[in-house]
Design an enzyme around this catalytic site. Structure first.
Site, short mmCIF file in Angstrom:
data_model
loop_
_atom_site.label_atom_id
_atom_site.label_comp_id
_atom_site.label_asym_id
_atom_site.label_seq_id
_atom_site.Cartn_x
_atom_site.Cartn_y
_atom_site.Cartn_z
N LYS A 132 0.85 -1.19 0.00
CA LYS A 132 0.00 0.00 0.00
C LYS A 132 0.88 1.25 0.00
O LYS A 132 1.92 1.29 0.67
CB LYS A 132 -0.92 -0.01 1.22
CG LYS A 132 -1.96 1.11 1.24
CD LYS A 132 -2.89 0.97 2.45
CE LYS A 132 -3.90 2.08 2.52
NZ LYS A 132 -4.82 1.94 3.67
N SER A 165 -9.66 2.26 2.86
CA SER A 165 -8.74 2.93 1.96
C SER A 165 -7.76 2.00 1.24
O SER A 165 -7.07 2.42 0.31
CB SER A 165 -7.96 3.98 2.76
OG SER A 165 -7.15 3.37 3.75
N SER A 214 -10.01 -0.17 7.10
CA SER A 214 -9.47 -0.02 5.75
C SER A 214 -8.80 -1.26 5.16
O SER A 214 -8.39 -1.26 4.01
CB SER A 214 -8.46 1.14 5.70
OG SER A 214 -9.14 2.36 5.86
#
Length: 494
Positions: free
Chosen positions: A80, A155, A179
């Site tokens: 990420k 996210s 997330s």
């Protein structure tokens, strides 16, 4: 054989058995990314091909010499884009960090590299992890591989979409209010948010420091256990890192839940929960009951206070954490300005997106003189009460079972028009972060449109083994479902 359809552990075994080389695995991942990125846009940055293959050859030598023998050695991974990777662009999907190349790597990333992981790229996300749809990214939206008209969640939407679309076998995400678990649910993959402090936050670009936690995203529970064993460690560079006695999570992978007491909160199955999601999650609960688990409904109080408490605390911490991005030391700086103060204002106005600005302003407001006691301190007290409510529940139950999200993945554009509605979508995941608990999302079915549904299991602090045991037992009762997009053009060299 399509190498990217294998789980991370399966691919690791084939590499160890010399059925596949590390280079072949890396090439398969890069080819899958090249083929599918036009439709999905999971990545902000794809690593340089030559650098990836050079790293693959280096790892191969270490495997051949016996230096590396772990289950993930040689397996490609995506990270990420809020975790620092030395020399590789790390943007947090924001314009303000659009040219930032860190001089060091996050501790979780270093742990993966020590285990022989090959990083293929950095995944898209909501800007600074603020959002639930991966639509607030400066670099464009990520699409759900199950239906490209829908969001992948957020996210960590890029990481979950990349795993679901079989661009890589596994990825790292971060979880501040759901997330990892919510996009895992939307994309039909498995993701775990460990107990706060289990994985070092060193090198994770902070959003809400008291809530953030790094965790794995993969096709199945076995992969998540193997990945967590690698990335979890005590780190003196992170003051909130916890030295745990036991990191052997894979030991819990047994198909046995006899006598395990699972609490089902009535508050999680009331108004606002989609009927198809409810049906799928309760069916999954019945599957665990059929294997010997004891199910019991109970009232988990204070659920309605979790969202306001979370958004006050997270926004307050964000307004403080994001103050460092001012155009002085690194990253973006506005071109045209007169004086220092104008440079600050223009840099931040141009560099941050709307959602980030909204949360900075909210955070600055609740921390301001005259409002601190009324909002921020009250939110902290509420956080403590929520933790007490969970403590009370875990005196009676081994685990708590519920949905990961109230609906399946919404259509692109539906959530951004109504931020409050987007915030309310985090209702089932937020409390876990406020209380510092571990939670895992496991695929448990689909709605009438074929969009995945995720079941969430919540454990007491440091009880990841119970989570893995129950999630694995449930997984043994059903097969992993590949999304249609991942099945296009399947082949070894795709």
């Amino acid at each position: 054989m399509n190498l990217m359809s294998l789980t991370a552990v399966e691919l690791g075994k084939k590499i160890k058995a010399k059925e596949v080389t590390v280079r072949e695995a890396a090439e398969a991942s890069l080819a899958a990314i090249e083929m599918r990125e036009g439709e999905i846009h999971s990545f902000v940055t794809v690593a340089d091909r030559e650098a990836v293959l050079e790293r693959a050859d280096e790892v191969q030598k270490q495997i051949d010499s016996g230096l590396l023998d772990g289950p993930l050695a040689g397996v490609p991974v995506a990270i990420k884009d809020n975790m620092c990777t030395e020399g590789l662009l790390t943007t947090c999907s924001s314009k303000i960090l659009g040219n930032f190349k860190p001089t060091y790597s996050a501790e979780a990333v270093l742990n993966l590299e020590k285990a022989g992981a090959v990083i293929v790229g950095k995944t898209n996300m909501d800007e600074f992890a603020m959002g639930s749809t991966t639509e607030t990214s400066y670099f464009g939206v990520t699409r759900n591989p199950w239906n490209t008209e829908h969001v992948p969640g957020g996210s960590s939407g890029g990481s979950c979409a990349a795993v679901a679309a079989e661009e890589c076998p596994y990825a790292l995400g971060s979880d501040t209010g759901g997330s990892i678990r919510q996009p895992s649910s939307f994309c039909g993959v498995t993701g775990i948010k460990p107990t706060y402090g289990t994985v070092s936050r060193y090198g994770l670009i902070a959003y809400g420091s008291s809530l953030d936690q790094i965790g794995p995203i993969a096709k199945d529970v076995s992969d998540c256990a193997a990945i967590l064993e690698v990335i979890a460690s005590h780190d003196k560079k992170d003051s909130t890192s916890v030295a745990r006695e036991d990191y052997r999570f894979s030991e819990a992978l047994v198909d046995d839940v006899k006598g395990m007491k699972i609490g089902i909160p009535r508050d999680y199955f009331g108004e606002g929960l989609d009927s198809e999601v409810k049906e799928a999650v309760l069916k999954a609960a019945k599957a665990l009951e059929a294997k010997g688990a004891v199910l019991e409904e109970f009232d988990l109080s204070l659920v309605e206070y979790a969202i306001p408490a979370y958004y006050i605390i997270a926004s307050a911490e964000a307004s403080s954490n994001l103050a460092r991005f001012d155009g002085v030391k690194y990253a973006y700086r506005t071109e045209d300005y007169a004086g220092l103060h104008q440079m600050y204002k223009k840099t931040r106005s141009e560099g941050f997106g709307e959602e980030v600005k909204r949360r900075i302003m909210l955070g600055s407001f609740v921390l301001s003189s005259g409002y601190y006691d009324a909002y921020y301190l009250k939110a902290l007290r509420t956080k403590a009460l929520i933790k007490k409510a969970f403590d009370k529940a875990f005196e009676k139950y081994d685990l708590i079972l519920g949905p990961a999200a109230p609906t399946t993945a919404p259509r692109l554009g539906e959530s951004l028009s109504d931020p409050i509605k987007m915030y309310l979508g985090d209702i089932y995941t937020i409390s876990v972060n406020l209380a510092g608990l571990p939670g895992i999302s496991v695929p448990c079915g689909a709605d009438k449109n074929g969009l995945p549904v995720g079941m969430q299991l919540i454990g007491d602090c440091f009880q990841e083994k119970k989570l893995f045991r129950a999630a694995y037992a449930y997984e043994c009762a059903r097969n992993y479902e590949r999304c249609p997009l991942a099945q296009k053009g399947a082949g070894k060299d795709e």
